[in-house]
Design a protein around this motif. Structure first.
Motif, PDB file in Angstrom:
ATOM      1  N   GLY A  52       2.288  -1.029 -14.063  1.00  0.00           N
ATOM      2  CA  GLY A  52       2.319  -2.435 -14.430  1.00  0.00           C
ATOM      3  C   GLY A  52       3.614  -2.899 -15.051  1.00  0.00           C
ATOM      4  N   ILE A  53       4.489  -1.946 -15.431  1.00  0.00           N
ATOM      5  CA  ILE A  53       5.774  -2.363 -16.011  1.00  0.00           C
ATOM      6  C   ILE A  53       6.962  -1.912 -15.170  1.00  0.00           C
ATOM      7  CG2 ILE A  53       4.812  -2.413 -18.346  1.00  0.00           C
ATOM      8  CD1 ILE A  53       6.378   0.185 -18.917  1.00  0.00           C
ATOM      9  N   GLU A  54       6.668  -1.283 -14.004  1.00  0.00           N
ATOM     10  CA  GLU A  54       7.731  -0.915 -13.067  1.00  0.00           C
ATOM     11  C   GLU A  54       7.163  -0.932 -11.648  1.00  0.00           C
ATOM     12  OE1 GLU A  54       8.986   3.135 -12.568  1.00  0.00           O
ATOM     13  OE2 GLU A  54       7.349   3.880 -13.841  1.00  0.00           O
ATOM     14  N   PRO A  55       8.005  -1.167 -10.643  1.00  0.00           N
ATOM     15  CA  PRO A  55       7.525  -1.087  -9.258  1.00  0.00           C
ATOM     16  C   PRO A  55       7.000   0.318  -8.982  1.00  0.00           C
ATOM     17  CG  PRO A  55       9.696  -2.122  -9.359  1.00  0.00           C
ATOM     18  CD  PRO A  55       9.436  -1.546 -10.722  1.00  0.00           C
ATOM     19  N   MET A  56       5.855   0.395  -8.304  1.00  0.00           N
ATOM     20  CA  MET A  56       5.213   1.690  -8.120  1.00  0.00           C
ATOM     21  C   MET A  56       4.329   1.683  -6.878  1.00  0.00           C
ATOM     22  SD  MET A  56       2.810   3.622 -10.936  1.00  0.00           S
ATOM     23  CE  MET A  56       4.129   3.509 -12.168  1.00  0.00           C
ATOM     24  N   GLN A  57       4.443   2.722  -6.072  1.00  0.00           N
ATOM     25  CA  GLN A  57       3.574   2.898  -4.922  1.00  0.00           C
ATOM     26  C   GLN A  57       2.241   3.517  -5.365  1.00  0.00           C
ATOM     27  OE1 GLN A  57       3.863   2.126  -1.637  1.00  0.00           O
ATOM     28  NE2 GLN A  57       5.796   1.064  -2.036  1.00  0.00           N
ATOM     29  N   LEU A  58       1.131   2.921  -4.942  1.00  0.00           N
ATOM     30  CA  LEU A  58      -0.175   3.439  -5.331  1.00  0.00           C
ATOM     31  C   LEU A  58      -0.427   4.838  -4.775  1.00  0.00           C
ATOM     32  CD1 LEU A  58      -2.399   0.244  -4.947  1.00  0.00           C
ATOM     33  CD2 LEU A  58      -1.216   1.098  -6.985  1.00  0.00           C
ATOM     34  N   SER A  59       0.204   5.162  -3.659  1.00  0.00           N
ATOM     35  CA  SER A  59       0.004   6.484  -3.047  1.00  0.00           C
ATOM     36  C   SER A  59       0.596   7.598  -3.893  1.00  0.00           C
ATOM     37  CB  SER A  59       0.633   6.511  -1.653  1.00  0.00           C
ATOM     38  OG  SER A  59       2.018   6.213  -1.711  1.00  0.00           O
TER      39      SER A  59
END
Length: 245
Positions: free
Chosen positions: A195-202
């Protein structure tokens, strides 16, 4: 009063509705993974189902859904196709401008995918400045409805993805597309910086499911849809009162 579905209407049907002052309702979805048991079109299917309920209540024009959205964080799962936020914003802008040109007084957007929120909001701001009234809705009251109707716990606060909520709604709307025999539960551990950085759910989820879809039923799905539609109509009524429409 039933909706006027542009997907099935003639230009004369549309013209008659616009002449009598009909509003327009635009579902905005996405094409992204939803576990092993649900189709990639879930967000579009659900947004269309809720938007149809709104349009029926308003006697509005129901526009064909925008079937792609900003689904970047699910790009690690094959099959997901994402639009850039600016692309989605531009699509909503172009549709809104066309509606204004035709004389539609109000556009209601119904968003079925979290990543679309900001592009739709920015498009709405621009359209308002150009003279088209816009109400942008995002499944109001869903968290409280899910707590009341569903048996499983969400994977995170307000986080509903391929779980009991979405699976139940799909069983109510498109039961032929749901493969419950492939449904699995997964409650992944969210990274501390989620929630505070771009992140891939995978990166931290294997199946694409967040929660437990196994207790899903069509009855729960219909109750969820009806509750969301009712909450949307309450917000629309508040807008009508505020703007004296």
């Amino acid at each position: 009063m039933a909706a006027i579905e542009l997907a099935n209407a003639s230009w004369r049907d549309a013209g008659e509705a616009i002449t009598r002052g009909a509003w327009a309702v635009l579902p905005v979805g996405a094409l992204e993974q939803h576990g092993y048991h649900l189709p990639l079109t879930v967000d579009t299917d659900l947004a269309t189902g809720v938007a149809r309920g709104i349009a029926d209540a308003l006697g509005a024009l129901l526009l064909p859904a925008i079937a792609y959205g900003d689904a970047w964080n699910n790009s690690g799962f094959l099959g997901t196709i994402s639009l850039k936020p600016d692309t989605l914003r531009a699509i909503v802008l172009d549709i809104g401008r066309e509606l204004k040109r035709m004389g539609v007084p109000v556009l209601v957007t119904l968003n079925g995918h979290f990543g679309n929120k900001e592009p739709i909001s920015l498009a709405a701001r621009a359209l308002e400045s150009e003279g088209l009234k816009v109400i942008h809705l995002d499944y109001p009251g869903l968290e409280a409805l899910a707590a009341k109707i569903c048996d499983s716990q969400p994977a995170g606060p307000g986080f509903f993805h391929a779980d009991e909520v979405e699976t139940s709604m799909m069983l109510a709307l498109r039961p032929d597309s749901v493969r419950m025999e492939k449904a699995v539960a997964e409650y992944p551990t969210f990274p501390p910086t989620f929630g505070i950085e771009p992140m891939q759910l995978s990166e931290f989820n294997q199946s694409g499911v967040f929660g437990d879809p196994c207790p899903s039923t069509a009855d729960k799905g219909r109750r969820l849809i009806d509750g969301i539609v009712a909450a949307c109509l309450a917000q629309i009524e508040a807008y009508r009162i505020r703007h004296r429409l």
